[in-house]
Write a protein that holds these residues in place. Sequence first.
Motif, PDB file in Angstrom:
ATOM      1  N   LEU A 147      11.684  17.327   6.327  1.00 28.02           N
ATOM      2  CA  LEU A 147      11.559  16.480   5.226  1.00 28.02           C
ATOM      3  C   LEU A 147      12.226  15.180   5.258  1.00 28.02           C
ATOM      4  O   LEU A 147      11.562  14.379   4.768  1.00 28.02           O
ATOM      5  CB  LEU A 147      12.118  17.474   3.937  1.00 28.02           C
ATOM      6  CG  LEU A 147      11.791  16.860   2.447  1.00 28.02           C
ATOM      7  CD1 LEU A 147      10.332  16.870   2.309  1.00 28.02           C
ATOM      8  CD2 LEU A 147      12.478  17.873   1.631  1.00 28.02           C
ATOM      9  N   PRO A 148      13.418  14.891   5.807  1.00 33.93           N
ATOM     10  CA  PRO A 148      14.054  13.479   5.597  1.00 33.93           C
ATOM     11  C   PRO A 148      13.150  12.575   6.366  1.00 33.93           C
ATOM     12  O   PRO A 148      12.723  11.691   5.864  1.00 33.93           O
ATOM     13  CB  PRO A 148      15.363  13.784   6.519  1.00 33.93           C
ATOM     14  CG  PRO A 148      15.672  15.307   6.167  1.00 33.93           C
ATOM     15  CD  PRO A 148      14.344  15.941   6.162  1.00 33.93           C
TER      16      PRO A 148
ATOM     17  N   HIS B 174      19.077   9.349  -3.356  1.00 33.09           N
ATOM     18  CA  HIS B 174      19.236  10.356  -4.159  1.00 33.09           C
ATOM     19  C   HIS B 174      20.785  10.430  -4.588  1.00 33.09           C
ATOM     20  O   HIS B 174      21.749  10.270  -3.999  1.00 33.09           O
ATOM     21  CB  HIS B 174      19.195  11.642  -3.216  1.00 33.09           C
ATOM     22  CG  HIS B 174      17.630  12.016  -2.572  1.00 33.09           C
ATOM     23  ND1 HIS B 174      17.027  11.275  -1.718  1.00 33.09           N
ATOM     24  CD2 HIS B 174      16.726  13.103  -3.313  1.00 33.09           C
ATOM     25  CE1 HIS B 174      15.652  11.658  -1.724  1.00 33.09           C
ATOM     26  NE2 HIS B 174      15.772  12.707  -2.396  1.00 33.09           N
TER      27      HIS B 174
ATOM     28  N   LEU C  87      18.839  13.156   3.469  1.00 32.45           N
ATOM     29  CA  LEU C  87      17.443  12.613   3.011  1.00 32.45           C
ATOM     30  C   LEU C  87      17.434  11.285   3.300  1.00 32.45           C
ATOM     31  O   LEU C  87      16.421  10.759   3.856  1.00 32.45           O
ATOM     32  CB  LEU C  87      17.125  13.195   1.714  1.00 32.45           C
ATOM     33  CG  LEU C  87      16.612  14.695   1.332  1.00 32.45           C
ATOM     34  CD1 LEU C  87      16.842  14.879   0.004  1.00 32.45           C
ATOM     35  CD2 LEU C  87      15.551  14.861   1.985  1.00 32.45           C
ATOM     36  N   ASP C  88      18.276  10.609   2.463  1.00 33.35           N
ATOM     37  CA  ASP C  88      18.081   9.115   2.440  1.00 33.35           C
ATOM     38  C   ASP C  88      18.386   8.414   3.795  1.00 33.35           C
ATOM     39  O   ASP C  88      17.736   7.340   4.109  1.00 33.35           O
ATOM     40  CB  ASP C  88      19.244   8.471   1.550  1.00 33.35           C
ATOM     41  CG  ASP C  88      19.176   8.864  -0.039  1.00 33.35           C
ATOM     42  OD1 ASP C  88      17.875   9.151  -0.242  1.00 33.35           O
ATOM     43  OD2 ASP C  88      20.104   8.862  -0.761  1.00 33.35           O
TER      44      ASP C  88
ATOM     45  N   HIS D 127      12.654   7.571  -5.124  1.00 34.62           N
ATOM     46  CA  HIS D 127      11.711   7.298  -3.978  1.00 34.62           C
ATOM     47  C   HIS D 127      11.012   5.993  -4.355  1.00 34.62           C
ATOM     48  O   HIS D 127      10.150   5.520  -5.111  1.00 34.62           O
ATOM     49  CB  HIS D 127      10.531   8.285  -4.070  1.00 34.62           C
ATOM     50  CG  HIS D 127      11.006   9.727  -3.941  1.00 34.62           C
ATOM     51  ND1 HIS D 127      11.552  10.274  -5.208  1.00 34.62           N
ATOM     52  CD2 HIS D 127      11.488  10.481  -3.190  1.00 34.62           C
ATOM     53  CE1 HIS D 127      11.903  11.441  -4.786  1.00 34.62           C
ATOM     54  NE2 HIS D 127      12.037  11.601  -3.459  1.00 34.62           N
TER      55      HIS D 127
ATOM     56  N   ARG E 146       6.967   8.253   4.431  1.00 34.68           N
ATOM     57  CA  ARG E 146       5.953   8.133   3.249  1.00 34.68           C
ATOM     58  C   ARG E 146       6.617   6.994   2.229  1.00 34.68           C
ATOM     59  O   ARG E 146       5.689   6.283   1.615  1.00 34.68           O
ATOM     60  CB  ARG E 146       5.950   9.497   2.466  1.00 34.68           C
ATOM     61  CG  ARG E 146       5.115   9.432   1.230  1.00 34.68           C
ATOM     62  CD  ARG E 146       5.008  10.832   0.283  1.00 34.68           C
ATOM     63  NE  ARG E 146       4.450  11.682   1.289  1.00 34.68           N
ATOM     64  CZ  ARG E 146       5.259  13.036   1.222  1.00 34.68           C
ATOM     65  NH1 ARG E 146       6.018  13.403   0.498  1.00 34.68           N
ATOM     66  NH2 ARG E 146       4.609  14.026   2.294  1.00 34.68           N
ATOM     67  N   TYR E 147       7.947   6.956   2.220  1.00 33.28           N
ATOM     68  CA  TYR E 147       8.355   5.892   1.322  1.00 33.28           C
ATOM     69  C   TYR E 147       9.256   4.794   2.112  1.00 33.28           C
ATOM     70  O   TYR E 147       9.591   5.047   3.125  1.00 33.28           O
ATOM     71  CB  TYR E 147       9.454   6.449   0.434  1.00 33.28           C
ATOM     72  CG  TYR E 147       8.709   7.649  -0.471  1.00 33.28           C
ATOM     73  CD1 TYR E 147       7.895   7.264  -1.754  1.00 33.28           C
ATOM     74  CD2 TYR E 147       8.994   8.991  -0.168  1.00 33.28           C
ATOM     75  CE1 TYR E 147       7.302   8.129  -2.350  1.00 33.28           C
ATOM     76  CE2 TYR E 147       8.243   9.986  -1.169  1.00 33.28           C
ATOM     77  CZ  TYR E 147       7.473   9.761  -1.960  1.00 33.28           C
ATOM     78  OH  TYR E 147       6.835  10.543  -2.833  1.00 33.28           O
TER      79      TYR E 147
ATOM     80  N   THR F 245      14.627   5.846   0.202  1.00 32.84           N
ATOM     81  CA  THR F 245      15.094   6.817  -0.912  1.00 32.84           C
ATOM     82  C   THR F 245      16.279   6.566  -1.310  1.00 32.84           C
ATOM     83  O   THR F 245      16.972   6.305  -0.564  1.00 32.84           O
ATOM     84  CB  THR F 245      14.603   8.244  -0.585  1.00 32.84           C
ATOM     85  OG1 THR F 245      15.203   8.664   0.612  1.00 32.84           O
ATOM     86  CG2 THR F 245      13.247   8.692  -0.192  1.00 32.84           C
TER      87      THR F 245
ATOM     88  N   GLN G  61       9.853  11.942   4.309  1.00 32.18           N
ATOM     89  CA  GLN G  61      10.033  11.300   3.264  1.00 32.18           C
ATOM     90  C   GLN G  61       9.867   9.821   3.694  1.00 32.18           C
ATOM     91  O   GLN G  61       9.650   8.884   3.049  1.00 32.18           O
ATOM     92  CB  GLN G  61      11.230  11.679   2.460  1.00 32.18           C
ATOM     93  CG  GLN G  61      11.047  12.719   1.603  1.00 32.18           C
ATOM     94  CD  GLN G  61      12.048  12.928   0.352  1.00 32.18           C
ATOM     95  OE1 GLN G  61      12.812  12.144  -0.028  1.00 32.18           O
ATOM     96  NE2 GLN G  61      11.468  13.796  -0.398  1.00 32.18           N
TER      97      GLN G  61
END
Length: 159
Positions: free
Chosen positions: A53-54, A66, A19-20, A90, A60-61, A64, A57
């Motif tokens: 999703l990664p 986590h 994700l990050d 986020h 959008r940000y 991130t 995100q």
Amino acid sequence: MPDDHHDILQLSARYALALDGGDDDAWRALFTPDFVMRGTSAGDRSLSDIASLPSVQLARYRKTFHLVGTQRVICEGSEGHGTVYCSAHHYAEVTHVGGRMPLDIAYVLDIVYEDRYRKTGAIWQFSERRLNLVSRRIYQCATPDATSPPGLAAPPDLA
């Protein structure tokens, strides 16, 4: 069995790092083809629903972060289940006063995941994650720059 326990614990760390780091390929490899994410505001979501999703995100940000905390894992042959605590940060820049005066904010979700795992061949994957939101908060913060943590790629537009 001890290696299985370790491999399952690493799933949550790999989840956070994918994700990050905006790594959609590493992300998708964490899930079984029939994976279901439960407890989201959008209802149950399949692997195809969350596959990118990664990268979404990171678009959008600014970045991130986590943080995976307490974990409990139970292995039962080629199946397992567990509980994972996560604090999902986020970071974004917002402006006020007609677009002037930018400031950084952090949108933080404290989450307890209830997981189901499945081993296919030598690989453990998530077969189900239930997201239980414990708290949600937004606060002003200072982010020294827009780069990702050491070892992770910076978002393309900020590199």
